[in-house]
Design a protein around this motif. Structure first.
Motif, mmCIF file in Angstrom:
data_model
loop_
_atom_site.group_PDB
_atom_site.id
_atom_site.type_symbol
_atom_site.label_atom_id
_atom_site.label_comp_id
_atom_site.label_asym_id
_atom_site.label_seq_id
_atom_site.Cartn_x
_atom_site.Cartn_y
_atom_site.Cartn_z
ATOM 1 N N ASP A 245 -11.211 -20.796 6.757
ATOM 2 C CA ASP A 245 -11.598 -19.575 6.049
ATOM 3 C C ASP A 245 -10.442 -18.565 6.029
ATOM 4 O O ASP A 245 -10.193 -17.912 5.005
ATOM 5 C CB ASP A 245 -12.827 -18.953 6.709
ATOM 6 N N THR A 246 -9.754 -18.443 7.158
ATOM 7 C CA THR A 246 -8.615 -17.525 7.203
ATOM 8 C C THR A 246 -7.510 -17.984 6.271
ATOM 9 O O THR A 246 -6.884 -17.169 5.569
ATOM 10 C CB THR A 246 -8.077 -17.423 8.646
ATOM 11 N N GLU A 247 -7.236 -19.303 6.259
ATOM 12 C CA GLU A 247 -6.205 -19.827 5.361
ATOM 13 C C GLU A 247 -6.591 -19.604 3.897
ATOM 14 O O GLU A 247 -5.719 -19.346 3.052
ATOM 15 C CB GLU A 247 -5.992 -21.318 5.635
ATOM 16 N N MET A 248 -7.881 -19.707 3.585
ATOM 17 C CA MET A 248 -8.322 -19.445 2.218
ATOM 18 C C MET A 248 -8.119 -17.981 1.855
ATOM 19 O O MET A 248 -7.743 -17.650 0.715
ATOM 20 C CB MET A 248 -9.790 -19.844 2.061
ATOM 21 N N ARG A 249 -8.349 -17.088 2.802
ATOM 22 C CA ARG A 249 -8.098 -15.670 2.535
ATOM 23 C C ARG A 249 -6.606 -15.422 2.337
ATOM 24 O O ARG A 249 -6.200 -14.618 1.494
ATOM 25 C CB ARG A 249 -8.634 -14.830 3.686
ATOM 26 N N LYS A 250 -5.771 -16.113 3.110
ATOM 27 C CA LYS A 250 -4.328 -16.006 2.902
ATOM 28 C C LYS A 250 -3.938 -16.517 1.517
ATOM 29 O O LYS A 250 -3.125 -15.890 0.812
ATOM 30 C CB LYS A 250 -3.579 -16.824 3.967
ATOM 31 N N ALA A 251 -4.517 -17.656 1.126
ATOM 32 C CA ALA A 251 -4.218 -18.207 -0.199
ATOM 33 C C ALA A 251 -4.655 -17.242 -1.298
ATOM 34 O O ALA A 251 -3.972 -17.089 -2.318
ATOM 35 C CB ALA A 251 -4.913 -19.562 -0.370
ATOM 36 N N GLY A 252 -5.791 -16.576 -1.069
ATOM 37 C CA GLY A 252 -6.252 -15.588 -2.054
ATOM 38 C C GLY A 252 -5.288 -14.421 -2.177
ATOM 39 O O GLY A 252 -5.017 -13.937 -3.289
ATOM 40 N N ALA A 253 -4.758 -13.965 -1.035
ATOM 41 C CA ALA A 253 -3.804 -12.856 -1.072
ATOM 42 C C ALA A 253 -2.536 -13.265 -1.814
ATOM 43 O O ALA A 253 -1.989 -12.497 -2.615
ATOM 44 C CB ALA A 253 -3.469 -12.404 0.352
ATOM 45 N N ILE A 254 -2.059 -14.503 -1.550
ATOM 46 C CA ILE A 254 -0.859 -14.977 -2.248
ATOM 47 C C ILE A 254 -1.144 -15.132 -3.736
ATOM 48 O O ILE A 254 -0.304 -14.791 -4.585
ATOM 49 C CB ILE A 254 -0.391 -16.313 -1.637
ATOM 50 N N ALA A 255 -2.337 -15.634 -4.063
ATOM 51 C CA ALA A 255 -2.687 -15.822 -5.474
ATOM 52 C C ALA A 255 -2.702 -14.492 -6.223
ATOM 53 O O ALA A 255 -2.269 -14.417 -7.385
ATOM 54 C CB ALA A 255 -4.046 -16.509 -5.587
ATOM 55 N N ARG A 256 -3.181 -13.446 -5.562
ATOM 56 C CA ARG A 256 -3.246 -12.143 -6.241
ATOM 57 C C ARG A 256 -1.850 -11.597 -6.540
ATOM 58 O O ARG A 256 -1.597 -11.095 -7.644
ATOM 59 C CB ARG A 256 -4.047 -11.147 -5.392
ATOM 60 N N ILE A 257 -0.942 -11.704 -5.562
ATOM 61 C CA ILE A 257 0.402 -11.184 -5.845
ATOM 62 C C ILE A 257 1.126 -12.087 -6.843
ATOM 63 O O ILE A 257 1.885 -11.608 -7.694
ATOM 64 C CB ILE A 257 1.214 -11.012 -4.547
ATOM 65 N N GLU A 258 0.879 -13.394 -6.780
ATOM 66 C CA GLU A 258 1.472 -14.288 -7.768
ATOM 67 C C GLU A 258 0.946 -13.966 -9.166
ATOM 68 O O GLU A 258 1.695 -14.038 -10.162
ATOM 69 C CB GLU A 258 1.171 -15.749 -7.408
ATOM 70 N N PHE A 259 -0.325 -13.622 -9.261
ATOM 71 C CA PHE A 259 -0.903 -13.247 -10.560
ATOM 72 C C PHE A 259 -0.147 -12.070 -11.160
ATOM 73 O O PHE A 259 0.240 -12.086 -12.331
ATOM 74 C CB PHE A 259 -2.386 -12.891 -10.393
ATOM 75 N N TRP A 260 0.084 -11.039 -10.347
ATOM 76 C CA TRP A 260 0.780 -9.862 -10.862
ATOM 77 C C TRP A 260 2.220 -10.179 -11.207
ATOM 78 O O TRP A 260 2.762 -9.680 -12.224
ATOM 79 C CB TRP A 260 0.714 -8.721 -9.839
ATOM 80 N N LEU A 261 2.859 -11.033 -10.412
ATOM 81 C CA LEU A 261 4.248 -11.383 -10.695
ATOM 82 C C LEU A 261 4.364 -12.130 -12.020
ATOM 83 O O LEU A 261 5.252 -11.853 -12.837
ATOM 84 C CB LEU A 261 4.815 -12.246 -9.559
ATOM 85 N N VAL A 262 3.476 -13.083 -12.243
ATOM 86 C CA VAL A 262 3.532 -13.865 -13.475
ATOM 87 C C VAL A 262 3.033 -13.049 -14.663
ATOM 88 O O VAL A 262 3.662 -13.027 -15.733
ATOM 89 C CB VAL A 262 2.718 -15.166 -13.320
ATOM 90 N N PHE A 263 1.904 -12.359 -14.482
ATOM 91 C CA PHE A 263 1.316 -11.608 -15.593
ATOM 92 C C PHE A 263 2.255 -10.519 -16.105
ATOM 93 O O PHE A 263 2.447 -10.353 -17.321
ATOM 94 C CB PHE A 263 -0.015 -10.989 -15.170
#
Length: 633
Positions: A245-263
């Protein structure tokens, strides 16, 4: 199961200050790391020069139709690409070896620190937490130094340099690119706060999970014997799910910043495309300039997108550094004195003078476990220490060698406070044999000669000492092992029986040839016949050695010249067995409990009820009386 290891309570340093703590380990290899960074930056500059070359090709040879010039332009781009590839190769060649050196130095220093820290530290920390720091965290720091740190610095510089170069084609297009970075920096700030907390939680949970695995492996016999394997699996599954669960929350945090970087890149690209076409239609920018602009933006895509995972990598490394330095910063209260005293020829006079002791985590309202111990063991004397369970016997045996330090009073050897001796000297003078015999994954020879660093393990003298120690411990079973004394024994000696492990541990203490030997019920796992033979040898070996022996059997008491009775954290009586039997009711009660335990052991060994008439038992009074008569003579 172990209690959770301590969590950090000190104020959290900034990321930069935390990572700068690695400088003391990285300093010897900084020149090569710096050269690696230079070559990485050179590779980035080669890539940034390609759009400039393309601008010349599009605006010159292609526009004019000069075929030969186009070929030269293509060769120039190819040359820049080859130079970039060479720089990347050099960067890897320069940084990999230095990073592994830092990893080696960190790991060696970490292990040395674990050996140096007191037993009280290891009482508080889970072994799995320490193992995860030693292996996983230090490995992560090595990868970050060799890859993450250099690429993060170089990619940020690449983006900055590329953004500046964009202004040579048109300020408005460049401004769009620069403005698109503002939301990314805001998200980066939020990301650091969230991801820093999550990565610390994740790495601590991985340590807890490692502890569960280690405990289950070491306790596999108990789990199987009680059929508790499914229970252990459910516990482990719960911990693994929490980590997931913690790793999934970490993946979510990385996904959000990656979204902003790509978008934001795509948004800036789209806006720049519309604006560029409009500017070109107005004649304010040439096609070659527009082409070069978008080529430059395309080259900058990977450096920008990489900042997200490189930033996450940096936060992982920062947390790993915090966890490593929590061990480095742990206070060591048991150290060598500034002005050590030397005992040239130890006589072995051991004394406890007004000794008080309590464990560090004991509440202030709790009484001291040892509350004013006064006891003198004369040179060459064998003193038995008896008392009921929980009276502090084992704790008392840890104080002479400073496994723990007294909290009041002092322990002396030949009149010298043990805290005034160097630890290495103290532990040559005093050897300890524990009831719970711990062996290492090494040969029998190496285990028995562990305390004899003055001997070459393969020398004739070492063979003589080894054989004598094995004979005293009645460990002739060693000769029947596949390779004799050179047989490798399994982890913690679990391939041997309890009695065999205990005899090897006793042989290790004897081989150390100490002036004082402290033994915590070292014969508890032996059968009666073997115990008698070991005692006979110990009487001979201990004739000139001071011995303090925790006794849980009447036969062990019989080995002693005098007996000390421990009651309520104090020594309440000292004398021969016969004297204490005559004047101490509590001593008679303790001895009776020993005899009942022996009777029950014999009953179980003979496969009969322990409540049957046990028949005649060894007369401890007769044995002690014989010793008193011998001493009088």
């Amino acid at each position: 199961m172990s209690s959770p290891s301590p969590r950090p309570s000190a104020p959290r340093l900034s990321t930069a200050r935390a990572l700068l703590r690695l400088l003391e380990f990285a300093r010897p290899v900084l020149p090569r790391l710096a050269l690696g960074a230079v070559t990485a930056l050179g590779a980035a500059l080669m890539a940034l020069m390609i759009p400039i070359a393309l601008e010349w090709v599009v605006g010159g040879p292609i526009a004019s139709g000069e075929t030969t010039a186009v070929v030269w332009g293509a060769l120039a781009v190819l040359g820049l690409g080859l130079a970039e590839a060479l720089m990347v190769y050099l960067r890897r060649w320069l940084v990999v070896a230095p990073a592994t050196y830092v990893e080696y130095d960190l790991r060696r220093t970490f292990y040395a620190r674990l050996q140096h820290l007191p037993v009280a530290f290891h009482d508080r920390w889970q072994s799995g937490q320490l193992l995860s720091r030693m292996m996983q965290d230090i490995g992560l720091i090595r990868r970050w130094l060799a890859f993450g740190l250099i690429l993060l610095v170089v990619n940020v510089l690449t983006v900055v340099i590329g953004a500046v170069l964009l202004f040579q084609w048109h300020w408005a297009l460049a401004a769009v690119f620069v403005a698109s970075g503002i939301p990314m920096w805001i998200q980066g700030f939020l990301f650091e706060r969230e991801y820093g907390t999550l990565t610390r939680l994740s790495q601590d949970q991985q340590g807890d999970l490692a502890t569960s695995v280690e405990e289950s492996v070491h306790g596999i016999r108990v789990l199987k014997a009680f059929g508790r394997g499914p229970h252990a699996l459910r516990r482990f599954t719960g911990q693994a799910q929490t980590l997931r669960d913690t790793e999934m929350r970490k993946a979510g945090a990385i996904a959000r910043i990656e979204f902003w970087l790509v978008f934001m890149q795509e948004f800036a690209f789209a806006v720049s495309l519309i604006m560029g076409i409009w500017l070109a239609s107005l004649g304010r920018i040439g096609v070659d300039q527009l082409f070069a602009y978008f080529a430059m933006v395309t080259i900058l895509r990977w450096p920008i997108e990489s900042i997200g995972f490189l930033f996450a990598f940096m936060m992982d490394a920062r947390t790993a550094t915090d966890r490593i330095f929590e061990v480095f910063d742990a206070q060591n209260t048991i150290t060598d004195p500034e002005r050590p005293v030397e005992i040239a020829e130890p006589r072995g006079a051991l004394a406890f003078e007004g000794v008080h002791f309590r464990y560090q985590d004991a509440g202030s309202a709790e009484p001291d476990l040892l509350n004013g111990i006064d006891l003198e063991v004369r040179p060459g004397e064998t003193m038995a220490l008896v008392g009921l369970t929980g009276s502090g016997k084992t704790t008392l045996t840890t104080l002479p060698t400073r496994l723990y330090d007294v909290t009041g009073g002092r322990v002396t050897i030949d009149g010298v406070d043990v805290r005034d001796l160097r630890l290495v000297d103290l532990r040559r003078i005093i050897a300890t044999a524990f009831e719970d015999a711990t062996l290492f994954s090494a040969s029998v020879r190496d285990n028995v000669l562990l305390g004899r660093d003055d001997l070459d393990p393969r020398s004739p003298e070492a063979d003589r000492v080894l054989r004598e120690a094995l004979d005293v411990a009645q460990a002739a079973f060693v000769d029947d092992l596949p390779d004799g004394a050179d047989t490798l024994i399994g982890e913690e000696g679990l391939s041997l029986s309890g009695g065999q492990r205990q005899r090897l541990a006793l042989a290790r203490a004897v081989a150390a040839r100490p002036a004082v030997i402290v033994m915590d019920d070292p014969l508890s796992a032996l059968d009666v016949d073997t115990e008698e033979r070991v005692q006979a040898e110990l009487r001979r070996v201990l004739a000139g050695t001071t011995a303090l022996i925790v006794a849980h059997r009447p036969s062990t008491v019989a080995l002693a010249d005098r007996v000390a009775l421990l009651e309520g954290g104090r020594i309440t009586a000292v004398g021969t067995h016969a004297e204490l039997m005559a004047r101490s009711a509590h001593y008679r009660s303790v001895i009776s409990s020993f005899e009942r335990e022996v009777e029950q052991e014999e009953a179980w060994r003979n496969d009969r009820s322990p409540f049957d008439d046990p028949g005649p038992t060894a007369d401890l009074d007769v044995i002690a009386g014989e010793k008193d008569e011998e001493a009088a003579r």
